[in-house]
Structures are given as C-alpha cells and as structure tokens.
Enzyme design. Structure first.
Site, PDB file in Angstrom:
ATOM      1  CB  ALA A  39      -0.917   0.004   1.220  1.00  0.00           C
ATOM      2  CG  HIS A  42       6.949  18.630  -7.178  1.00  0.00           C
ATOM      3  ND1 HIS A  42       5.646  18.967  -7.479  1.00  0.00           N
ATOM      4  CD2 HIS A  42       7.361  17.847  -8.203  1.00  0.00           C
ATOM      5  CE1 HIS A  42       5.298  18.395  -8.626  1.00  0.00           C
ATOM      6  NE2 HIS A  42       6.328  17.720  -9.081  1.00  0.00           N
TER       7      HIS A  42
END
Length: 476
Positions: free
Chosen positions: A23, A154
C-alpha cells in the site's frame, strides 16, 4: 460501518495491499489546506500582484506564472524563493487526524508533491523513523532502521531553492530528477496507490502516469483517489468527463460529499486492519477443571486455527499460556510452508527488570498501553497466578489490566468464560452489559453465551470464537 459499494471495494483492496505491504499513499496539497496551509493560487498571488497580473486569470497555469516571475527577474529564483518562505512562515501548520491515521497504518512508502513536513511529523509522533527523500542524492543512501520512505518529488521547504515550481523546472523534471521519476514508475506499476488531496493537474505526474499506461496498455491495476462531488451542473459535467478520462489510467474515483468523509473512511480502514490482529491475553498457574493437557490443546488449536484463517496473533507471552499460543502459530506456519514469522505473530514478552525509576508493575502497565493497541480484537483465557509469598492461587490482575486497557483502546473483547478464573468474571461482565461492549451486535449474544459454558468441547469453543471474529471482520 457499511459504505457504498465503490468505497467498500476500495477498502477491501487497500486492506489486502496493507497486509501484503504493497500500500502506498500519495499526499497532495489538499491534505495541508485543512491544516492552515493555502493552495497554490493564494501562495502565488503576491507574485501575480508584482507582475501586474490578475491571479484569477492566471490560476489555470500557475507554473507559467511562476516562470514569468523568474524570467522577469533575469532568470534568478531568489525573490521567488523568499516569497514562498515568507508565505509558509505566515501560518502555523499542525498534523491532522488524517495524517495521524496514515502514520499509524503499516504504510512503508509515502509520495507527496507538498513542501511541508506534516507527514514526517505524524510518523515521528508514532515513534516511527521516516527516511526522507527530497533530493536525488537522498535516493542513493538508506537511513538505518527506517520504518517508511517519504518521496518528496517536488522538494522540501527547508531547501526551497531546490523545489520544483516553475514551468521550465517541470519541463526539465525527468532530466534533473530522473531518479524520482524512475522510483515513482516502479512503485506505481507494482503497488496500490491512494491519492489524497490531489487534483491531477500536476503536469509532471500526468506525464509519468500516461507513460505507464502507454507501456502497459490495458494491463493496469486499480488505484484510487478521493473526489468531492460538485453541486453546480456545469461543474458536474466537467467533473464527469475528467473522471472518465482518469479511469483509462486505472484511477478509480472514491466519491464523497464532504471532506470529513475521508477521515471516516481512513478510520474504518484502520479499524478493520487492526481487527485482523488478535491479542490472546491470559495466564495460568492452574488450569482448573480443564486440566493442563486439555488447556494446552485448546490454546494451541485456537491460535493455529486463527492463524490458518489469516489472523495475526499478538501475545505478551503470559505464564502458562504464551508457549502454547506461539506453538499453535508455528504449527500453522509449518502447514502453510511459510517461514516469515512477521506475517503471523507479534511477540511482546514483558520486561523483567526495573528501569528508569519505575517498579515492574508501573513498567508493565506502560508496556501494555503500547502493545495492546497493535490489535483490534482481544481474547481472554484463564487468568490466575500463585502468590509468590503465600503460594495461594489468586486472580491475575494483569489480565484485568489488559482487559481495561483494551477496552479503552477500542479493541473488541472476547473473554472465553468457559476457561474460568478472571476470564469467567470478564465474560460475565460483557454478557451483563452486552450493549455497552457491542452496541450494534445483538446478533452475537448467543455466540458469546456459548463461550461461558464450561461443558462444551474445545472444538466448539474454537469454532464459536472464529465465528464471532469472522463476523466482526465482516466475513461470512
């Protein structure tokens, strides 16, 4: 709790992924907005103002807006970085309940486009060690004894000059952050993703997912994202078209009417996951009418059958109980030909020496409060001990403590009264106030009554316990 069929299907699939350690959660800006952060539109408004532009007109291409600002400053990002740092500094962000639930779940990989450090804080609160990857160089080393990896694709607010924000930085992403792209594609192909607070307008992520679809064609697995239903007709149509497009990438919508529903769904996932781990609590210096042979057989066969039914066993290695429980699990592992004990058993033997100025009773209580919440259901058996001074048989107060801590921690309690001693008293307590312990499970009362009958055979006790636990786990 029951949900509509799409949510139920997701919960079941994600639980399977959690159990198989596959997961992943992808955290977008929406997860931080609720904690005082602002969306990118508000973040970049000061930049639009300085450029003499209207943020409302530029909001559909904010990366270009950021690029305009950098270009207007001779290609230097310094002032842009300063504005971002100042805007972040204007708000105090705290960890949300959603962050805490995600941190408690056995998720080993987190992806995020956010600059903030909320998921890191949540993991640290849970006593976990996150390995944070915010630059390409971070991917070449692994933090020892890490519990989870956080890929900040990012960048991070603490190294703001290395963040990805402008149009050119997005265009150059696969050159300057190629290792992140490769790591994402590897995870996305093989694991089950849940996107939270993500709008799928990120051009870099859109490119990566589209490349994966191009490579795999129709052989893509299902992934999931939360989406709040629009209320305006025109917006509903646009939302419908976007959802249909995302389905081609294997992305399945989880429709909600309010963002608070995300918390309810995550809590349900946590609750159901915990209920697949069963605490067996008990101790015995004497087995009463059972006799030692039958008692050991009961404990062994009970844990073996629970293990065979895909339940993990949690044990504190109680005196006269723990060895038989562990042997039952090991017996099932041998039958199934699986030697990975971590998939079957959690052992928490108690400390035997005083430390940090606390006596053993205090240490054990603190210890119980830490390990009992690892399970979602607790079974209680026997519960006696011999007084070390007098040698007289007495009730095991530790089993009572575990019952109370388990109840306070939200576990579902299954005392096997037929084994006598403390467990019989706990069984009577549950039966006499059944609606307090099981407010929505009246249909289980007869099964619980069966567990108080000392005349029934071991096989009936085991069948009844598994029947109760299966029903609590929504298994038929």
């Amino acid at each position: 709790m029951k949900f509509e069929i799409g949510i139920e299907s997701f919960i079941n699939n994600y639980l399977k992924a959690l159990k198989e350690k596959n997961a992943v959660v992808f955290i977008g800006a929406g997860m931080s907005v609720s904690q005082g952060f602002f969306d990118w539109k508000r973040l970049l408004k000061p930049i639009a103002d300085k450029l003499g532009l209207d943020i409302e007109e530029e909001q559909h291409d904010l990366t270009s807006l950021a690029q305009f600002f950098v270009d207007d400053h001779g290609g230097i990002r310094g002032e842009l970085d300063q504005i971002i740092v100042e805007e972040y500094g204007k708000t105090t962000m705290s960890v949300s309940e959603n962050h805490r639930i995600l941190a408690r779940l056995p998720i080993q990989i987190y992806w995020t486009t956010n600059y903030d450090r909320l998921i890191e804080k949540a993991l640290l609160e849970q006593g976990k060690t996150p390995d944070i990857k915010k630059a390409q160089s971070d991917l070449t080393v692994n933090l020892p004894k890490r519990d989870a990896i956080i890929y900040k694709m990012h960048g991070d607010i603490e190294t703001v000059s290395e963040t990805v924000l402008t149009k050119h930085e997005y265009e150059d992403y696969n050159k300057n952050r190629e290792l992140f792209s490769n790591a994402f594609k590897s995870d996305y192909v093989s694991r089950t993703f849940l996107f939270i607070g993500f709008s799928f307008t990120d051009p870099n992520l859109d490119y990566l997912i589209s490349r994966i679809r191009t490579t795999l064609g129709q052989n893509i697995k299902p992934d999931y994202y939360f989406i709040k239903k629009e209320t305006i007709t025109r917006a509903q149509r646009r939302q419908e078209l976007k959802v249909n497009s995302l389905k081609k990438y294997g992305l399945n919508p989880l429709w909600i009417n309010d963002y608070s529903e995300i918390t309810s769904i995550l809590k349900e996932i946590e609750s159901r996951f915990l209920r697949t781990t069963i605490l067996i609590s008990g101790s015995a210096d004497d087995y009463g009418s059972f006799g030692e042979k039958r008692a050991i057989e009961l404990l062994h066969d009970l844990s073996k059958n629970l293990s065979h039914n895909s339940y993990k066993i949690l044990t504190g290695f109680g005196w006269g109980v723990g060895s038989a429980v562990i042997n039952g699990v090991l017996d099932n592992m041998q039958t199934e030909g699986n030697q990975n004990i971590d998939n079957y058993l959690i052992m928490r033997p108690f400390p035997q020496f005083e430390t940090k100025g606390k006596n053993l009773k205090e240490l054990w209580k603190d210890y119980r409060k830490k390990f009992i919440p690892l399970a979602g259901i607790a079974i209680f058996v026997f519960g006696n001990r011999k007084n070390k001074t007098t040698g007289v048989l007495e009730e095991a107060t530790g089993v009572i403590d575990e019952f109370n801590i388990a109840f306070e921690s939200g576990l579902l309690l299954v005392p096997i009264g037929a084994t006598g001693y403390v467990s019989e008293s706990l069984w009577s307590k549950v039966i006499s106030s059944f609606k307090d312990y099981y407010p929505n499970h009246d249909y289980l009362l007869d099964d619980f009554k069966t567990l108080g009958d000392s005349r029934i055979e071991n096989s009936v006790i085991i069948q009844t316990v598994i029947k109760i636990i299966n029903k609590l786990n929504l298994r038929q």
